[in-house]
Design a protein around this motif. Structure first.
Motif, PDB file in Angstrom:
ATOM      1  N   LEU A 140       0.802  -1.220   0.000  1.00  0.00           N
ATOM      2  CA  LEU A 140       0.000   0.000   0.000  1.00  0.00           C
ATOM      3  C   LEU A 140       0.836   1.273   0.000  1.00  0.00           C
ATOM      4  O   LEU A 140       0.503   2.236  -0.667  1.00  0.00           O
ATOM      5  CB  LEU A 140      -0.941  -0.002   1.215  1.00  0.00           C
ATOM      6  N   LYS A 141       1.898   1.302   0.792  1.00  0.00           N
ATOM      7  CA  LYS A 141       2.798   2.460   0.829  1.00  0.00           C
ATOM      8  C   LYS A 141       2.014   3.736   1.158  1.00  0.00           C
ATOM      9  O   LYS A 141       1.113   3.737   1.988  1.00  0.00           O
ATOM     10  CB  LYS A 141       3.558   2.573  -0.494  1.00  0.00           C
ATOM     11  N   ASP A 142       2.335   4.838   0.498  1.00  0.00           N
ATOM     12  CA  ASP A 142       1.731   6.137   0.777  1.00  0.00           C
ATOM     13  C   ASP A 142       0.315   6.184   0.198  1.00  0.00           C
ATOM     14  O   ASP A 142       0.135   6.007  -1.010  1.00  0.00           O
ATOM     15  CB  ASP A 142       2.594   7.241   0.162  1.00  0.00           C
ATOM     16  N   PRO A 143      -0.724   6.436   1.045  1.00  0.00           N
ATOM     17  CA  PRO A 143      -2.092   6.466   0.511  1.00  0.00           C
ATOM     18  C   PRO A 143      -2.309   7.547  -0.540  1.00  0.00           C
ATOM     19  O   PRO A 143      -3.207   7.438  -1.372  1.00  0.00           O
ATOM     20  CB  PRO A 143      -2.952   6.711   1.764  1.00  0.00           C
ATOM     21  N   ARG A 144      -1.480   8.606  -0.535  1.00  0.00           N
ATOM     22  CA  ARG A 144      -1.640   9.650  -1.546  1.00  0.00           C
ATOM     23  C   ARG A 144      -1.173   9.180  -2.916  1.00  0.00           C
ATOM     24  O   ARG A 144      -1.619   9.694  -3.949  1.00  0.00           O
ATOM     25  CB  ARG A 144      -0.858  10.893  -1.126  1.00  0.00           C
ATOM     26  N   ARG A 145      -0.274   8.179  -2.940  1.00  0.00           N
ATOM     27  CA  ARG A 145       0.241   7.671  -4.210  1.00  0.00           C
ATOM     28  C   ARG A 145      -0.611   6.543  -4.763  1.00  0.00           C
ATOM     29  O   ARG A 145      -0.699   6.377  -5.983  1.00  0.00           O
ATOM     30  CB  ARG A 145       1.685   7.174  -4.018  1.00  0.00           C
ATOM     31  N   VAL A 146      -1.201   5.755  -3.901  1.00  0.00           N
ATOM     32  CA  VAL A 146      -1.969   4.599  -4.379  1.00  0.00           C
ATOM     33  C   VAL A 146      -3.341   4.545  -3.696  1.00  0.00           C
ATOM     34  O   VAL A 146      -3.670   3.572  -3.012  1.00  0.00           O
ATOM     35  CB  VAL A 146      -1.184   3.282  -4.141  1.00  0.00           C
ATOM     36  N   PRO A 147      -4.165   5.581  -3.858  1.00  0.00           N
ATOM     37  CA  PRO A 147      -5.478   5.569  -3.184  1.00  0.00           C
ATOM     38  C   PRO A 147      -6.365   4.418  -3.636  1.00  0.00           C
ATOM     39  O   PRO A 147      -7.176   3.930  -2.845  1.00  0.00           O
ATOM     40  CB  PRO A 147      -6.069   6.931  -3.566  1.00  0.00           C
ATOM     41  N   TRP A 148      -6.240   3.998  -4.892  1.00  0.00           N
ATOM     42  CA  TRP A 148      -7.052   2.877  -5.353  1.00  0.00           C
ATOM     43  C   TRP A 148      -6.742   1.617  -4.552  1.00  0.00           C
ATOM     44  O   TRP A 148      -7.646   0.868  -4.178  1.00  0.00           O
ATOM     45  CB  TRP A 148      -6.810   2.616  -6.839  1.00  0.00           C
ATOM     46  N   LEU A 149      -5.466   1.370  -4.301  1.00  0.00           N
ATOM     47  CA  LEU A 149      -5.083   0.165  -3.571  1.00  0.00           C
ATOM     48  C   LEU A 149      -5.572   0.221  -2.123  1.00  0.00           C
ATOM     49  O   LEU A 149      -6.025  -0.785  -1.565  1.00  0.00           O
ATOM     50  CB  LEU A 149      -3.565  -0.021  -3.615  1.00  0.00           C
ATOM     51  N   TRP A 150      -5.505   1.389  -1.504  1.00  0.00           N
ATOM     52  CA  TRP A 150      -6.038   1.540  -0.157  1.00  0.00           C
ATOM     53  C   TRP A 150      -7.543   1.301  -0.138  1.00  0.00           C
ATOM     54  O   TRP A 150      -8.072   0.676   0.795  1.00  0.00           O
ATOM     55  CB  TRP A 150      -5.721   2.937   0.381  1.00  0.00           C
ATOM     56  N   ALA A 151      -8.231   1.794  -1.169  1.00  0.00           N
ATOM     57  CA  ALA A 151      -9.687   1.588  -1.235  1.00  0.00           C
ATOM     58  C   ALA A 151     -10.024   0.105  -1.374  1.00  0.00           C
ATOM     59  O   ALA A 151     -10.970  -0.401  -0.750  1.00  0.00           O
ATOM     60  CB  ALA A 151     -10.265   2.381  -2.401  1.00  0.00           C
ATOM     61  N   ILE A 152      -9.250  -0.614  -2.183  1.00  0.00           N
ATOM     62  CA  ILE A 152      -9.484  -2.056  -2.347  1.00  0.00           C
ATOM     63  C   ILE A 152      -9.259  -2.773  -1.024  1.00  0.00           C
ATOM     64  O   ILE A 152     -10.043  -3.657  -0.632  1.00  0.00           O
ATOM     65  CB  ILE A 152      -8.563  -2.620  -3.448  1.00  0.00           C
ATOM     66  N   ALA A 153      -8.173  -2.430  -0.317  1.00  0.00           N
ATOM     67  CA  ALA A 153      -7.886  -3.077   0.965  1.00  0.00           C
ATOM     68  C   ALA A 153      -9.002  -2.821   1.977  1.00  0.00           C
ATOM     69  O   ALA A 153      -9.442  -3.735   2.689  1.00  0.00           O
ATOM     70  CB  ALA A 153      -6.544  -2.577   1.509  1.00  0.00           C
ATOM     71  N   LEU A 154      -9.484  -1.575   2.038  1.00  0.00           N
ATOM     72  CA  LEU A 154     -10.569  -1.238   2.965  1.00  0.00           C
ATOM     73  C   LEU A 154     -11.846  -1.980   2.590  1.00  0.00           C
ATOM     74  O   LEU A 154     -12.563  -2.497   3.473  1.00  0.00           O
ATOM     75  CB  LEU A 154     -10.804   0.267   2.947  1.00  0.00           C
ATOM     76  N   ALA A 378      -3.659  -6.048  -3.032  1.00  0.00           N
ATOM     77  CA  ALA A 378      -4.187  -5.022  -2.135  1.00  0.00           C
ATOM     78  C   ALA A 378      -5.330  -5.579  -1.284  1.00  0.00           C
ATOM     79  O   ALA A 378      -5.416  -5.303  -0.080  1.00  0.00           O
ATOM     80  CB  ALA A 378      -4.665  -3.820  -2.945  1.00  0.00           C
ATOM     81  N   ALA A 379      -6.196  -6.381  -1.907  1.00  0.00           N
ATOM     82  CA  ALA A 379      -7.293  -6.998  -1.143  1.00  0.00           C
ATOM     83  C   ALA A 379      -6.756  -7.929  -0.065  1.00  0.00           C
ATOM     84  O   ALA A 379      -7.344  -8.058   1.012  1.00  0.00           O
ATOM     85  CB  ALA A 379      -8.223  -7.753  -2.086  1.00  0.00           C
ATOM     86  N   VAL A 380      -5.631  -8.580  -0.361  1.00  0.00           N
ATOM     87  CA  VAL A 380      -5.016  -9.496   0.599  1.00  0.00           C
ATOM     88  C   VAL A 380      -4.708  -8.772   1.905  1.00  0.00           C
ATOM     89  O   VAL A 380      -4.852  -9.334   2.994  1.00  0.00           O
ATOM     90  CB  VAL A 380      -3.742 -10.122  -0.008  1.00  0.00           C
ATOM     91  N   VAL A 381      -4.295  -7.503   1.824  1.00  0.00           N
ATOM     92  CA  VAL A 381      -3.987  -6.744   3.035  1.00  0.00           C
ATOM     93  C   VAL A 381      -5.241  -6.623   3.904  1.00  0.00           C
ATOM     94  O   VAL A 381      -5.198  -6.836   5.124  1.00  0.00           O
ATOM     95  CB  VAL A 381      -3.437  -5.354   2.680  1.00  0.00           C
ATOM     96  N   GLY A 382      -6.368  -6.284   3.293  1.00  0.00           N
ATOM     97  CA  GLY A 382      -7.615  -6.204   4.052  1.00  0.00           C
ATOM     98  C   GLY A 382      -8.047  -7.541   4.602  1.00  0.00           C
ATOM     99  O   GLY A 382      -8.559  -7.637   5.729  1.00  0.00           O
ATOM    100  N   VAL A 383      -7.817  -8.599   3.831  1.00  0.00           N
ATOM    101  CA  VAL A 383      -8.186  -9.943   4.276  1.00  0.00           C
ATOM    102  C   VAL A 383      -7.355 -10.351   5.489  1.00  0.00           C
ATOM    103  O   VAL A 383      -7.868 -10.923   6.459  1.00  0.00           O
ATOM    104  CB  VAL A 383      -7.990 -10.940   3.117  1.00  0.00           C
ATOM    105  N   ILE A 384      -6.051 -10.062   5.457  1.00  0.00           N
ATOM    106  CA  ILE A 384      -5.199 -10.406   6.595  1.00  0.00           C
ATOM    107  C   ILE A 384      -5.610  -9.607   7.826  1.00  0.00           C
ATOM    108  O   ILE A 384      -5.544 -10.100   8.960  1.00  0.00           O
ATOM    109  CB  ILE A 384      -3.713 -10.158   6.249  1.00  0.00           C
ATOM    110  N   ALA A 385      -6.064  -8.367   7.624  1.00  0.00           N
ATOM    111  CA  ALA A 385      -6.549  -7.563   8.750  1.00  0.00           C
ATOM    112  C   ALA A 385      -7.750  -8.227   9.417  1.00  0.00           C
ATOM    113  O   ALA A 385      -7.877  -8.209  10.650  1.00  0.00           O
ATOM    114  CB  ALA A 385      -6.910  -6.154   8.276  1.00  0.00           C
ATOM    115  N   THR A 386      -8.630  -8.846   8.624  1.00  0.00           N
ATOM    116  CA  THR A 386      -9.763  -9.555   9.229  1.00  0.00           C
ATOM    117  C   THR A 386      -9.278 -10.768  10.023  1.00  0.00           C
ATOM    118  O   THR A 386      -9.817 -11.071  11.092  1.00  0.00           O
ATOM    119  CB  THR A 386     -10.767 -10.023   8.157  1.00  0.00           C
ATOM    120  N   LEU A 387      -8.273 -11.451   9.519  1.00  0.00           N
ATOM    121  CA  LEU A 387      -7.716 -12.593  10.243  1.00  0.00           C
ATOM    122  C   LEU A 387      -7.126 -12.139  11.576  1.00  0.00           C
ATOM    123  O   LEU A 387      -7.325 -12.779  12.616  1.00  0.00           O
ATOM    124  CB  LEU A 387      -6.647 -13.278   9.399  1.00  0.00           C
ATOM    125  N   ALA A 388      -6.402 -11.022  11.557  1.00  0.00           N
ATOM    126  CA  ALA A 388      -5.844 -10.487  12.793  1.00  0.00           C
ATOM    127  C   ALA A 388      -6.952 -10.144  13.783  1.00  0.00           C
ATOM    128  O   ALA A 388      -6.836 -10.398  14.994  1.00  0.00           O
ATOM    129  CB  ALA A 388      -4.998  -9.254  12.488  1.00  0.00           C
TER     130      ALA A 388
END
Length: 446
Positions: A140-154, A378-388
């Protein structure tokens, strides 16, 4: 320096067996071991060809380290070389996990063993938090650079944690958004995570930069059809046998079908697919409890081989609790279920390497191919957050509606600091938490 002699099959077989016994440390550690042994010491493959193979394996579902071993074994010794390399990568961990699963199922209620696992559960929650931090930071890195990826993760986090959207639909939606984003904002979907090859001078290798692609690794429609057909037969035959023995709704047939789907959805490593396994094994089929799933993940972290081998523990516990071979053969039923789960989990990986390697490799690096996979990552990041979240909830409140377990949460905090701040290895952290569990139970605090 002279080019090394071609590698005898027997020598390769001994190496792959040894690798299966020492492949601790998760995919990063396993890939590092292979790089040191195969590129730097034995010179069986050059740095560039090694990274080229790794890049290919990273865009496939399944455990990339095991697939990389299969790929290199295939390059060296054709189909049987790939089968031997991939199988020996997981065989030691299968045997060890079946033995540990039996100890857990038969003696897990012994007080001192229960105390050890009381300490281990918080360590597992901390390990998942570490995976979230590591993968999220890289993707994901900086949300200002990759807002689409942050949106997918959320979206992935909310969809699974609160809306109950099935895991496959989340992955498909992320891939679709990635494909669209690759056209609209290609800078955000440039296929992060690939390893760059190097052309720096290096000692010659058996498979070097200028070594022509072996004939068996060139794309051929007839070979693709033959290997895919063999893979289909190797899936259909055992599935038909399981259905014939126990029926379509039998536990073993359900496991075969479920873990085939899990294998094909495993983009991003074991932590990406574990929430799907958790949903199915714990919440839908009730093969084991959430607490037992955490214990199994701890066992998987402390054994060699890919972390996805935790599915062998899931299978063993399901076979044991469902008494698939009857109440008098609990161990045999658990061991059979573990083998069934392992077969259906890893068969797709072999088919993807042996049949699809040349075809997929030809598209590697093209944005139209990598952009959907970046969306999935990017979705994987959100999925791992649910596991946590799932694991932290089990640690904080082992009994629904019961008191908050403060000592367990303190172990989570200490383990997280050790992993993230001081970079302590996973196995020492698990061992330390196990000791903490013993001391807390002895003091009557846990």
């Amino acid at each position: 320096m002279e080019r090394p002699a071609p590698v005898p099959f027997g020598e390769a077989l001994r190496f792959w067996l040894r690798l299966g016994c020492i492949s601790f440390g998760g995919p990063a550690g396993q890939i590092a071991i292979m790089h040191r042994e195969l590129v730097e010491q034995k010179r069986w493959i050059s740095e560039s060809r090694f990274l080229h193979a790794l890049n290919y394996c990273m865009v496939l579902p399944g455990p990339e380290a095991q697939q990389l071993a299969t790929y290199i074994g295939w390059l060296l010794h054709r189909t049987w070389g790939g089968i031997v390399a991939g199988a020996l990568f997981v065989l030691p961990s299968v045997v060890l996990l079946i033995a540990l699963s039996w100890v857990y199922a038969a003696h897990g209620q012994v007080p001192w063993i229960a105390a050890i696992f009381y300490g281990i559960k918080p360590a597992v929650a901390a390990i998942v938090l570490q995976a979230l931090w590591r993968i999220g930071g890289r993707t994901l890195k900086d949300p200002r650079r990759v807002p689409w990826l942050w949106a997918i993760a959320l979206f992935a986090f909310v969809a699974i944690a609160w809306l109950g959207v099935p895991f496959p639909l989340v992955i498909l939606a992320a891939a679709g958004v990635g494909a669209l984003g690759g056209r609209l904002v290609p800078g955000q979907f440039g296929g992060a995570g690939a390893h760059a090859a190097t052309s720096a001078p290096h000692p010659p290798a058996v498979i070097d930069d200028d070594t022509p692609t072996p004939g068996h690794a060139l794309f051929s429609r007839s070979r693709l059809a033959a290997v895919a057909g063999a893979g289909a037969a190797l899936w259909i035959a055992p599935m038909a046998a399981l259905v014939a023995l126990h029926g379509r709704d039998g536990t073993l047939a359900q496991m075969g079908w479920f873990f085939t789907k899990a294998a094909l959805l495993g983009f991003g490593g074991a932590y990406a697919v574990l929430p799907y396994v958790y949903q199915g094994a714990v919440e839908n089929f009730h093969w084991l409890t959430g607490a037992q799933m955490m214990d199994g993940l701890a066992l998987g972290e402390t054994t060699p081989g890919p972390l996805i081998m935790v599915v062998a523990f899931v299978g063993f516990m399901g076979g044991w609790t469902r008494e698939v071979l009857g109440p008098s053969q609990l161990f045999a039923g658990g061991a059979l279920a573990a083998c069934v789960v392992t077969w259906f989990t890893f068969l797709p990986s072999f088919v993807l390497i042996l049949a699809g390697g040349p075809l997929v490799e030809s598209t590697h690096g093209q944005l139209r191919f990598t952009a959907p996979l970046t969306g999935v990552t990017a979705a994987v990041v959100g999925v791992i957050a649910t596991l946590a979240l799932f694991f932290l909830a089990h640690v904080a409140q082992p009994v629904a509606g019961g008191p908050v377990d403060v000592p367990a949460l303190l172990i989570v905090a200490a383990a997280s600091v050790a992993l993230l701040r001081f970079k302590v290895g996973v196995i020492p952290v698990i061992a330390g938490c196990a000791v903490a569990g013993l001391l807390l139970r002895a003091a009557g605090l846990g």
